[in-house]
Design a protein around this motif. Structure first.
Motif, PDB file in Angstrom:
ATOM      1  N   THR A  51      30.040  52.587 -72.471  1.00 37.21           N
ATOM      2  CA  THR A  51      30.734  53.879 -72.476  1.00 37.21           C
ATOM      3  C   THR A  51      30.413  54.652 -73.748  1.00 37.21           C
ATOM      4  N   ARG A  52      30.482  53.994 -74.872  1.00 40.17           N
ATOM      5  CA  ARG A  52      30.236  54.652 -76.156  1.00 40.17           C
ATOM      6  C   ARG A  52      28.778  55.125 -76.272  1.00 40.17           C
ATOM      7  N   GLU A  53      27.834  54.315 -75.768  1.00 39.40           N
ATOM      8  CA  GLU A  53      26.422  54.627 -75.949  1.00 39.40           C
ATOM      9  C   GLU A  53      25.851  55.528 -74.868  1.00 39.40           C
ATOM     10  N   GLN A  54      26.368  55.468 -73.644  1.00 43.56           N
ATOM     11  CA  GLN A  54      25.762  56.208 -72.536  1.00 43.56           C
ATOM     12  C   GLN A  54      26.653  57.297 -71.955  1.00 43.56           C
ATOM     13  N   VAL A  55      27.881  56.959 -71.638  1.00 40.79           N
ATOM     14  CA  VAL A  55      28.747  57.890 -70.909  1.00 40.79           C
ATOM     15  C   VAL A  55      29.219  59.040 -71.793  1.00 40.79           C
ATOM     16  N   VAL A  56      29.728  58.735 -72.980  1.00 40.91           N
ATOM     17  CA  VAL A  56      30.277  59.776 -73.852  1.00 40.91           C
ATOM     18  C   VAL A  56      29.237  60.837 -74.195  1.00 40.91           C
ATOM     19  N   PRO A  57      27.988  60.465 -74.585  1.00 42.38           N
ATOM     20  CA  PRO A  57      27.007  61.521 -74.862  1.00 42.38           C
ATOM     21  C   PRO A  57      26.707  62.399 -73.647  1.00 42.38           C
ATOM     22  N   ARG A  58      26.659  61.811 -72.470  1.00 40.60           N
ATOM     23  CA  ARG A  58      26.384  62.608 -71.265  1.00 40.60           C
ATOM     24  C   ARG A  58      27.538  63.540 -70.934  1.00 40.60           C
ATOM     25  N   VAL A  59      28.751  63.079 -71.124  1.00 39.93           N
ATOM     26  CA  VAL A  59      29.916  63.937 -70.881  1.00 39.93           C
ATOM     27  C   VAL A  59      29.911  65.110 -71.862  1.00 39.93           C
ATOM     28  N   ARG A  60      29.628  64.816 -73.137  1.00 47.10           N
ATOM     29  CA  ARG A  60      29.567  65.895 -74.138  1.00 47.10           C
ATOM     30  C   ARG A  60      28.487  66.901 -73.797  1.00 47.10           C
ATOM     31  N   GLU A  61      27.316  66.406 -73.376  1.00 41.74           N
ATOM     32  CA  GLU A  61      26.213  67.292 -73.015  1.00 41.74           C
ATOM     33  C   GLU A  61      26.579  68.158 -71.803  1.00 41.74           C
ATOM     34  N   GLY A  62      27.202  67.548 -70.816  1.00 43.61           N
ATOM     35  CA  GLY A  62      27.630  68.298 -69.627  1.00 43.61           C
ATOM     36  C   GLY A  62      28.662  69.344 -69.971  1.00 43.61           C
ATOM     37  N   TYR A  63      29.594  68.990 -70.842  1.00 46.06           N
ATOM     38  CA  TYR A  63      30.609  69.961 -71.264  1.00 46.06           C
ATOM     39  C   TYR A  63      29.956  71.140 -71.980  1.00 46.06           C
ATOM     40  N   SER A  65      26.896  72.160 -71.771  1.00 47.99           N
ATOM     41  CA  SER A  65      25.971  72.908 -70.912  1.00 47.99           C
ATOM     42  C   SER A  65      26.670  73.708 -69.827  1.00 47.99           C
ATOM     43  N   TYR A  66      27.759  73.169 -69.270  1.00 48.97           N
ATOM     44  CA  TYR A  66      28.344  73.791 -68.090  1.00 48.97           C
ATOM     45  C   TYR A  66      29.753  74.335 -68.313  1.00 48.97           C
ATOM     46  N   VAL A  67      30.625  73.523 -68.858  1.00 49.65           N
ATOM     47  CA  VAL A  67      32.032  73.905 -68.950  1.00 49.65           C
ATOM     48  C   VAL A  67      32.268  74.967 -70.021  1.00 49.65           C
ATOM     49  N   ALA A  68      31.718  74.752 -71.214  1.00 47.56           N
ATOM     50  CA  ALA A  68      31.956  75.698 -72.312  1.00 47.56           C
ATOM     51  C   ALA A  68      31.460  77.107 -71.976  1.00 47.56           C
ATOM     52  N   GLU A  72      33.827  80.372 -71.562  1.00 46.75           N
ATOM     53  CA  GLU A  72      33.590  81.566 -72.386  1.00 46.75           C
ATOM     54  C   GLU A  72      33.492  82.812 -71.508  1.00 46.75           C
ATOM     55  N   ARG A  73      32.779  82.698 -70.375  1.00 51.96           N
ATOM     56  CA  ARG A  73      32.675  83.842 -69.456  1.00 51.96           C
ATOM     57  C   ARG A  73      34.054  84.218 -68.919  1.00 51.96           C
ATOM     58  N   ALA A  74      34.860  83.203 -68.578  1.00 45.71           N
ATOM     59  CA  ALA A  74      36.207  83.475 -68.072  1.00 45.71           C
ATOM     60  C   ALA A  74      37.037  84.163 -69.146  1.00 45.71           C
ATOM     61  N   GLY A  75      36.901  83.715 -70.381  1.00 48.24           N
ATOM     62  CA  GLY A  75      37.626  84.358 -71.484  1.00 48.24           C
ATOM     63  C   GLY A  75      37.187  85.796 -71.665  1.00 48.24           C
ATOM     64  N   ASP A  76      35.873  86.056 -71.501  1.00 48.31           N
ATOM     65  CA  ASP A  76      35.381  87.432 -71.608  1.00 48.31           C
ATOM     66  C   ASP A  76      35.953  88.307 -70.500  1.00 48.31           C
ATOM     67  N   VAL A  77      36.035  87.769 -69.293  1.00 48.24           N
ATOM     68  CA  VAL A  77      36.604  88.541 -68.176  1.00 48.24           C
ATOM     69  C   VAL A  77      38.057  88.880 -68.468  1.00 48.24           C
ATOM     70  N   VAL A  78      38.797  87.885 -68.939  1.00 46.92           N
ATOM     71  CA  VAL A  78      40.208  88.122 -69.251  1.00 46.92           C
ATOM     72  C   VAL A  78      40.334  89.144 -70.374  1.00 46.92           C
ATOM     73  N   THR A  79      39.530  88.973 -71.424  1.00 45.06           N
ATOM     74  CA  THR A  79      39.625  89.846 -72.589  1.00 45.06           C
ATOM     75  C   THR A  79      39.169  91.272 -72.292  1.00 45.06           C
ATOM     76  N   HIS A  80      38.087  91.413 -71.540  1.00 42.05           N
ATOM     77  CA  HIS A  80      37.496  92.734 -71.348  1.00 42.05           C
ATOM     78  C   HIS A  80      37.924  93.425 -70.059  1.00 42.05           C
ATOM     79  N   THR A  81      38.528  92.711 -69.137  1.00 41.01           N
ATOM     80  CA  THR A  81      38.904  93.338 -67.866  1.00 41.01           C
ATOM     81  C   THR A  81      40.401  93.282 -67.622  1.00 41.01           C
ATOM     82  N   ILE A  82      40.951  92.086 -67.584  1.00 41.72           N
ATOM     83  CA  ILE A  82      42.347  91.916 -67.179  1.00 41.72           C
ATOM     84  C   ILE A  82      43.302  92.438 -68.245  1.00 41.72           C
TER      85      ILE A  82
END
Length: 175
Positions: A51-63, A65-68, A72-82
């Motif tokens: 878990t420490r050597e394989q899973v955690v780095p992949r989860v961080r990379e996925g976060y 690459s995709y989630v952050a 951020e886009r959702a925050g921009d929509v809220v900030t600039h539109t809603i």
């Protein structure tokens, strides 16, 4: 009534033999359980390392690459539109309240109440009927609400194309 159980020598020997076999079996089972416990502990340690050597780095990379970026886009929509739309609506409501509380408006309302039936050219109150404009206004409001809901849904939905796994045979930046 006390009856004593008397066993023959042959039966006693058989029972003693069975007792010895049961004790041997119990000792072997305890050894097996002890060994299984140590194997399970080692498996747990290896799972932690994996878990420490394989899973955690992949989860961080996925976060990263995709989630952050999506957050951020959702925050921009809220900030600039809603937020601006809500601020505008709140400002309009407050300005209407300010106008209603203005001294000149209150004085004008008092004068109208004092004149009452003496007002010249007073038009009798009619029951207001809902015209086509009312229905058009409602339709436009519903359409606007649907548009905002669709924009929010598009912002927060998960995009399956973003989660396509990398091709294991493709060259990487490391090679």
């Amino acid at each position: 009534m006390s009856t004593s159980l008397s066993l023959s020598k042959k039966r006693r020997k058989e029972l003693d033999r069975l007792k010895a076999e049961a004790q041997l079996l119990l000792a072997r089972q305890q050894e097996v359980l002890s060994h299984a416990n140590s194997v399970a502990q080692e498996a747990g340690k290896q799972a932690q390392h994996l878990t420490r050597e394989q899973v955690v780095p992949r989860v961080r990379e996925g976060y990263a690459s995709y989630v952050a970026p999506a957050a951020e886009r959702a925050g921009d929509v809220v900030t600039h539109t809603i937020v601006p739309v809500l601020g505008s609506a709140l400002g309009t409501a407050l300005s209407i309240a300010d106008v209603a509380n203005d001294k000149r408006v209150k004085d004008a309302v008092k004068r109208l109440k004092q004149t009452g039936s003496k007002a010249v050219g007073k038009v009798p109150a009619k029951k207001k009927k809902s015209g086509i404009g009312t229905y058009i206004g409602i339709a436009v409001g519903v359409a606007a609400l649907a548009g905002v809901a669709y924009a929010v849904w598009q912002t927060f939905r998960t995009d399956d194309e973003l989660w396509v796994a990398d091709d294991p045979g493709a060259p990487t930046a490391e090679s």
